[in-house]
Design a protein around this motif. Structure first.
Motif, PDB file in Angstrom:
ATOM      1  N   UNK A 138       0.820  -1.200   0.000  1.00  0.00           N
ATOM      2  CA  UNK A 138       0.000   0.000   0.000  1.00  0.00           C
ATOM      3  C   UNK A 138       0.860   1.258   0.000  1.00  0.00           C
ATOM      4  N   UNK A 139       0.430   2.229  -0.783  1.00  0.00           N
ATOM      5  CA  UNK A 139       0.997   3.571  -0.735  1.00  0.00           C
ATOM      6  C   UNK A 139      -0.022   4.464  -0.036  1.00  0.00           C
ATOM      7  N   UNK A 140       0.386   5.081   1.074  1.00  0.00           N
ATOM      8  CA  UNK A 140      -0.525   5.875   1.893  1.00  0.00           C
ATOM      9  C   UNK A 140      -0.055   7.328   1.910  1.00  0.00           C
ATOM     10  N   UNK A 141      -0.964   8.243   1.628  1.00  0.00           N
ATOM     11  CA  UNK A 141      -0.641   9.656   1.599  1.00  0.00           C
ATOM     12  C   UNK A 141      -1.872  10.439   2.038  1.00  0.00           C
ATOM     13  N   UNK A 142      -1.714  11.734   2.277  1.00  0.00           N
ATOM     14  CA  UNK A 142      -2.872  12.562   2.558  1.00  0.00           C
ATOM     15  C   UNK A 142      -3.270  13.334   1.304  1.00  0.00           C
ATOM     16  N   UNK A 143      -4.544  13.706   1.241  1.00  0.00           N
ATOM     17  CA  UNK A 143      -5.041  14.521   0.144  1.00  0.00           C
ATOM     18  C   UNK A 143      -4.808  15.979   0.513  1.00  0.00           C
ATOM     19  N   UNK A 144      -4.046  16.730  -0.261  1.00  0.00           N
ATOM     20  CA  UNK A 144      -3.684  18.107   0.117  1.00  0.00           C
ATOM     21  C   UNK A 144      -4.829  19.079  -0.118  1.00  0.00           C
ATOM     22  N   UNK A 145      -5.648  19.306   0.900  1.00  0.00           N
ATOM     23  CA  UNK A 145      -6.782  20.218   0.754  1.00  0.00           C
ATOM     24  C   UNK A 145      -6.333  21.677   0.731  1.00  0.00           C
ATOM     25  N   UNK A 146      -5.091  21.920   1.105  1.00  0.00           N
ATOM     26  CA  UNK A 146      -4.513  23.265   1.043  1.00  0.00           C
ATOM     27  C   UNK A 146      -3.172  23.184   0.332  1.00  0.00           C
ATOM     28  N   UNK A 147      -2.750  24.287  -0.306  1.00  0.00           N
ATOM     29  CA  UNK A 147      -1.433  24.301  -0.948  1.00  0.00           C
ATOM     30  C   UNK A 147      -0.339  24.730   0.021  1.00  0.00           C
ATOM     31  N   UNK A 148      -0.683  24.883   1.301  1.00  0.00           N
ATOM     32  CA  UNK A 148       0.282  25.272   2.316  1.00  0.00           C
ATOM     33  C   UNK A 148       1.229  24.107   2.616  1.00  0.00           C
ATOM     34  N   UNK A 149       2.468  24.428   2.971  1.00  0.00           N
ATOM     35  CA  UNK A 149       3.432  23.415   3.382  1.00  0.00           C
ATOM     36  C   UNK A 149       3.230  23.016   4.842  1.00  0.00           C
ATOM     37  N   UNK A 150       2.450  23.794   5.574  1.00  0.00           N
ATOM     38  CA  UNK A 150       2.175  23.499   6.983  1.00  0.00           C
ATOM     39  C   UNK A 150       1.076  22.448   7.056  1.00  0.00           C
TER      40      UNK A 150
END
Length: 246
Positions: A138-150
């Motif tokens: 499995x490859x697990x990542x988050x969906x970037x709802x913001x373009x912020x690096x924070x």
């Protein structure tokens, strides 16, 4: 619910069976309806299962199943994936964390590649997680709802999102997120292409309500959602339809 290549219907649901929280599968593949308990909490670990288990078939009619299940009274939750090896159900914990039994989603490509999504808590920040792969890989990542690096700016406060997969196997999301600036919820449309995420604000809504997404064969998006009646300024909700196919 899912239908195999022969037209047989399979219904997956969570229930309390035999005194234990369970995942059951009902099917009419042999004519009459039969029910099988395919997963069950142990007597020393009897905590609830999620309300939205998912089932899908690939092109070879292999069954793919995902669901949430609580594993302790402290709110520990595991995201499970099940598949069959002969007559045996193989169980795998894909994620394990401190999280409530929130909505999950799953889509399966014809070649058996599985796409799952769920909201998870990491250090007090709620991420919309995206999982892609096959059993044990499995490859697990988050969906970037913001373009912020924070990463704190990726905090996901909504209960509603939807996922679909395009013809090239790339994920698309319709997501409700709360905007501090607008003091309302934004409907975001996100998709990944060539490893990069694109993001578009489609709509501002006054409440956090149900939403769903489907892609057609041309990869055009069709989104349905419940939102306040902003046209007539009433207290009732309306069913809205949003698309880029017209």
């Amino acid at each position: 619910i899912a239908v195999d290549g022969n037209g047989a219907v399979y219904i997956l649901y969570g229930d309390r069976l035999g005194g234990l929280y369970s995942i059951a599968l009902a099917t009419n593949k042999d004519g009459d309806w039969q029910r099988e308990v395919i997963w069950q909490q142990g007597p020393d670990n009897d905590y609830a299962v999620g309300l939205t288990p998912r089932i899908a078939f690939d092109a070879q009619d292999n069954i793919h199943i995902s669901f949430n299940a609580a594993t302790s009274a402290n709110g520990d939750v595991a995201l499970y994936y099940l598949h069959q090896d002969g007559d045996q159900w193989i169980e795998e914990q894909v994620l394990f964390d401190n999280m409530s039994l929130t909505t999950i989603d799953m889509k399966v490509e014809s070649d058996g590649t599985v796409h799952m999504s769920c909201v998870r808590n990491e250090g007090g920040v709620y991420f919309l997680k995206y999982i892609c792969g096959t059993a044990g890989n499995w490859q697990i990542d988050y969906v970037p709802i913001s373009d912020s690096e924070d990463l704190v700016d990726q905090d996901f406060h909504s209960s509603y999102y939807a996922m679909d997969i395009d013809q090239t196997g790339q994920p698309h999301f319709a997501i409700k997120v709360y905007s501090e600036a607008d003091e309302d919820y934004q409907l975001l449309y996100l998709y990944r292409k060539n490893g990069e995420w694109s993001r578009e604000v489609l709509y501002i809504v006054n409440a956090d309500n149900w939403t769903d997404l489907a892609l057609d064969t041309n990869d055009k998006a069709h989104i349905a959602l419940m939102a306040d009646d902003e046209v007539n300024n009433t207290d009732s909700s309306m069913l809205w339809y949003i698309t880029n196919a017209l």
